[in-house]
Design a protein around this motif. Structure first.
Motif, PDB file in Angstrom:
ATOM      1  N   LEU A 296       0.989  -0.984   0.122  1.00 32.50           N
ATOM      2  CA  LEU A 296      -0.228   0.011  -0.047  1.00 32.50           C
ATOM      3  C   LEU A 296       1.273   1.517   0.251  1.00 32.50           C
ATOM      4  O   LEU A 296       0.667   2.217  -0.991  1.00 32.50           O
ATOM      5  CB  LEU A 296      -1.120   0.041   1.088  1.00 32.50           C
ATOM      6  N   PHE A 297       1.462   1.138   0.660  1.00 34.20           N
ATOM      7  CA  PHE A 297       2.862   2.401   0.657  1.00 34.20           C
ATOM      8  C   PHE A 297       3.627   2.380  -0.337  1.00 34.20           C
ATOM      9  O   PHE A 297       3.899   3.520  -0.993  1.00 34.20           O
ATOM     10  CB  PHE A 297       3.970   2.016   1.986  1.00 34.20           C
ATOM     11  N   TYR A 298       3.560   1.477  -1.289  1.00 32.94           N
ATOM     12  CA  TYR A 298       4.858   1.620  -2.603  1.00 32.94           C
ATOM     13  C   TYR A 298       3.939   2.515  -3.225  1.00 32.94           C
ATOM     14  O   TYR A 298       4.366   3.362  -4.332  1.00 32.94           O
ATOM     15  CB  TYR A 298       5.052   0.340  -3.025  1.00 32.94           C
ATOM     16  N   TYR A 299       2.665   2.714  -3.525  1.00 38.66           N
ATOM     17  CA  TYR A 299       1.808   3.066  -4.419  1.00 38.66           C
ATOM     18  C   TYR A 299       0.776   4.465  -3.990  1.00 38.66           C
ATOM     19  O   TYR A 299      -0.016   4.577  -4.425  1.00 38.66           O
ATOM     20  CB  TYR A 299       0.237   2.241  -5.104  1.00 38.66           C
ATOM     21  N   ASN A 300       1.406   4.616  -2.872  1.00 41.99           N
ATOM     22  CA  ASN A 300       1.234   5.883  -2.041  1.00 41.99           C
ATOM     23  C   ASN A 300      -0.781   5.952  -1.817  1.00 41.99           C
ATOM     24  O   ASN A 300      -1.592   6.245  -1.607  1.00 41.99           O
ATOM     25  CB  ASN A 300       1.193   6.929  -2.842  1.00 41.99           C
ATOM     26  N   PHE A 301      -1.196   4.454  -1.364  1.00 41.58           N
ATOM     27  CA  PHE A 301      -2.318   3.769  -0.748  1.00 41.58           C
ATOM     28  C   PHE A 301      -2.831   4.228  -1.968  1.00 41.58           C
ATOM     29  O   PHE A 301      -4.498   4.589  -1.920  1.00 41.58           O
ATOM     30  CB  PHE A 301      -2.918   5.012   0.708  1.00 41.58           C
ATOM     31  N   SER A 302      -3.007   4.556  -2.861  1.00 42.95           N
ATOM     32  CA  SER A 302      -3.914   4.801  -4.622  1.00 42.95           C
ATOM     33  C   SER A 302      -4.879   3.730  -4.286  1.00 42.95           C
ATOM     34  O   SER A 302      -4.179   3.101  -3.890  1.00 42.95           O
ATOM     35  CB  SER A 302      -3.196   4.892  -5.467  1.00 42.95           C
ATOM     36  N   GLY A 303      -5.726   3.639  -5.013  1.00 44.75           N
ATOM     37  CA  GLY A 303      -6.558   2.704  -5.624  1.00 44.75           C
ATOM     38  C   GLY A 303      -6.373   2.066  -6.863  1.00 44.75           C
ATOM     39  O   GLY A 303      -6.783   0.711  -7.183  1.00 44.75           O
ATOM     40  N   ARG A 304      -5.373   2.348  -7.189  1.00 41.51           N
ATOM     41  CA  ARG A 304      -3.957   1.460  -8.106  1.00 41.51           C
ATOM     42  C   ARG A 304      -3.092   0.598  -7.626  1.00 41.51           C
ATOM     43  O   ARG A 304      -2.762  -0.400  -8.695  1.00 41.51           O
ATOM     44  CB  ARG A 304      -3.217   2.511  -9.323  1.00 41.51           C
ATOM     45  N   SER A 305      -2.924  -0.050  -6.082  1.00 37.91           N
ATOM     46  CA  SER A 305      -2.419  -0.362  -5.630  1.00 37.91           C
ATOM     47  C   SER A 305      -2.985  -1.717  -5.742  1.00 37.91           C
ATOM     48  O   SER A 305      -4.437  -2.300  -6.434  1.00 37.91           O
ATOM     49  CB  SER A 305      -2.476  -0.316  -3.514  1.00 37.91           C
ATOM     50  N   THR A 306      -1.683  -2.903  -6.121  1.00 33.93           N
ATOM     51  CA  THR A 306      -1.517  -4.301  -6.726  1.00 33.93           C
ATOM     52  C   THR A 306      -1.008  -5.269  -4.906  1.00 33.93           C
ATOM     53  O   THR A 306      -0.059  -4.560  -4.313  1.00 33.93           O
ATOM     54  CB  THR A 306      -1.359  -4.139  -7.315  1.00 33.93           C
ATOM     55  N   GLY A 307      -0.448  -6.420  -6.010  1.00 33.85           N
ATOM     56  CA  GLY A 307       0.447  -7.350  -4.755  1.00 33.85           C
ATOM     57  C   GLY A 307      -0.483  -7.537  -3.724  1.00 33.85           C
ATOM     58  O   GLY A 307       0.170  -8.251  -2.513  1.00 33.85           O
ATOM     59  N   ILE A 308      -1.800  -7.416  -3.067  1.00 37.30           N
ATOM     60  CA  ILE A 308      -2.469  -8.208  -2.562  1.00 37.30           C
ATOM     61  C   ILE A 308      -3.618  -8.627  -2.756  1.00 37.30           C
ATOM     62  O   ILE A 308      -4.713  -8.023  -3.697  1.00 37.30           O
ATOM     63  CB  ILE A 308      -3.123  -7.132  -0.873  1.00 37.30           C
TER      64      ILE A 308
END
Length: 375
Positions: A296-308
């Motif tokens: 989540l931190f990697y994508y700045n908690f964006s709705g584009r977050s992946t990997g989960i």
């Protein structure tokens, strides 16, 4: 004391994403450390800036009269005589470079999607996410330093009068309230649907609960789709009037559980609320906990977050751990999100940044970028 001109661009009066509030928070934290002005360029003066306590100036800028308007901006800058220019979006950076002024220029990449490989050169880059840092390391064309400073939230005020008014109007005194603050736009449509899905699952097991969605309507079709999704469910409340959407973060204490992205996660963490974060291509948002923090931190908690990956069973377990989730979010605020812990970093950047003369190749790339922007 350094004199800094903050510049941010807007396309409509409703332009008001998280980077506007980040600019206001950062400038407020630096208020007694630097001299500054805030300049808003673009088609309309942003309501997010107009409704703030900070005075902001506005210069209208149209693509059809771009160079004439840029000359007005140049004259404004020369009149103010700043030591440093600090752009808070890519268009603002393009505009500042188009003035031709040889002043140290900083670009804050405030999260968001990396959408241009041709980047107007800055003399220093400040990034909110590792995703943006990786992009800049790959595509920036100069030797300017990149700084990772995710901190951009200060202690938040609570609008007790509005909170009490909403609680009374919608009978929220004895309910568990889930809250999503989001514009009704194509960019946020999926995150709103995920918020609804999370609520329906939670409500199934905890009937005495409600979902409140607060936000301006930027896209009527998205708002229509959300209303169709909700149907006649009396436990989902949509608040779109400016009475509710103005400084909506001051209404966060309404909630027992918050669904949030980006800056909203950091604001919710100030209040120590359990938080769920929307993902790309998911039915549900995920709990903000130790296991999920890194992606989540990697994508700045964006709705584009992946990997989960998230399953209903995982969410049901999280519902039994809301108190622990709230404690964890407050810990993250203290460690990573509080702007006061980043003041020295900003001051160091302002003290050390220097104007870098661009190469001929860089100038040609900027001209190509500007032509694309003006089309």
């Amino acid at each position: 004391m350094k004199r800094v001109l903050f510049v941010i661009n807007s396309t409509t009066v409703n332009s008001g994403g998280g980077h506007y509030y980040s600019l206001l928070t950062i400038s407020k934290a630096l208020k007694n450390k630097i001299e500054f002005k805030i300049l808003n360029t673009g088609l309309e003066h942003s309501q997010a800036l107009l409704q703030s306590d900070e005075e902001t100036d506005f210069i209208k800028l149209n693509k059809s009269s771009f160079f004439k308007d840029v000359n007005k901006i140049k004259a404004y800058i020369e009149s103010y005589q700043p030591d440093i220019l600090h752009a808070f979006d890519l268009n603002a950076l393009r505009i500042l470079r188009a003035t031709g002024l040889k002043l140290p220029t900083i670009f804050s990449q405030c999260g968001g999607k990396n959408n241009s490989r041709i980047i107007a050169d800055a003399d220093a880059y400040i990034c909110f996410s590792q995703e943006n840092i990786d992009f800049l390391n790959r595509y920036k064309r100069n030797k300017a330093k990149i700084f990772h400073i995710p901190n951009r939230v200060n202690e938040l005020d609570v609008d007790h009068e509005r909170v009490e008014s909403i609680v009374k109007e919608y009978s929220l005194e004895n309910t568990c309230n889930l809250l999503r603050i989001s514009r009704f736009s194509t960019l946020h449509e999926l995150s709103i649907f995920q918020s609804i899905s999370l609520f329906l699952l939670y409500n199934k097991h905890h009937p005495n609960s409600k979902l409140i969605i607060i936000g301006i309507v930027q896209d009527k079709e998205v708002f229509k789709a959300v209303k169709e999704k909700i149907g006649d469910n009396p436990d989902i409340i949509l608040l779109t009037d400016s009475y509710y959407t103005r400084s909506a973060s001051s209404l966060l204490p309404l909630a027992d559980i918050i669904i949030a992205t980006g800056r909203g996660v950091m604001e919710a963490s100030f209040f120590g609320k359990p938080i769920y974060c929307p993902l790309a291509g998911s039915v549900y948002p995920v709990p903000f906990n130790k296991e999920n923090t890194r992606p989540l931190f990697y994508y700045n908690f964006s709705g584009r977050s992946t990997g989960i990956e998230i399953q209903e069973a995982d969410l049901l377990k999280s519902f039994a751990m809301l108190e622990e989730m709230g404690e964890y979010s407050r810990q993250q605020f203290n460690q990573y999100f509080n702007i006061n812990s980043a003041v020295d970093s900003y001051l160091s950047i302002y003290h050390n940044v220097r104007y870098q003369r661009g190469t001929l190749k860089n100038k040609l790339n900027f001209i190509i970028d500007l032509i694309r922007f003006l089309k």
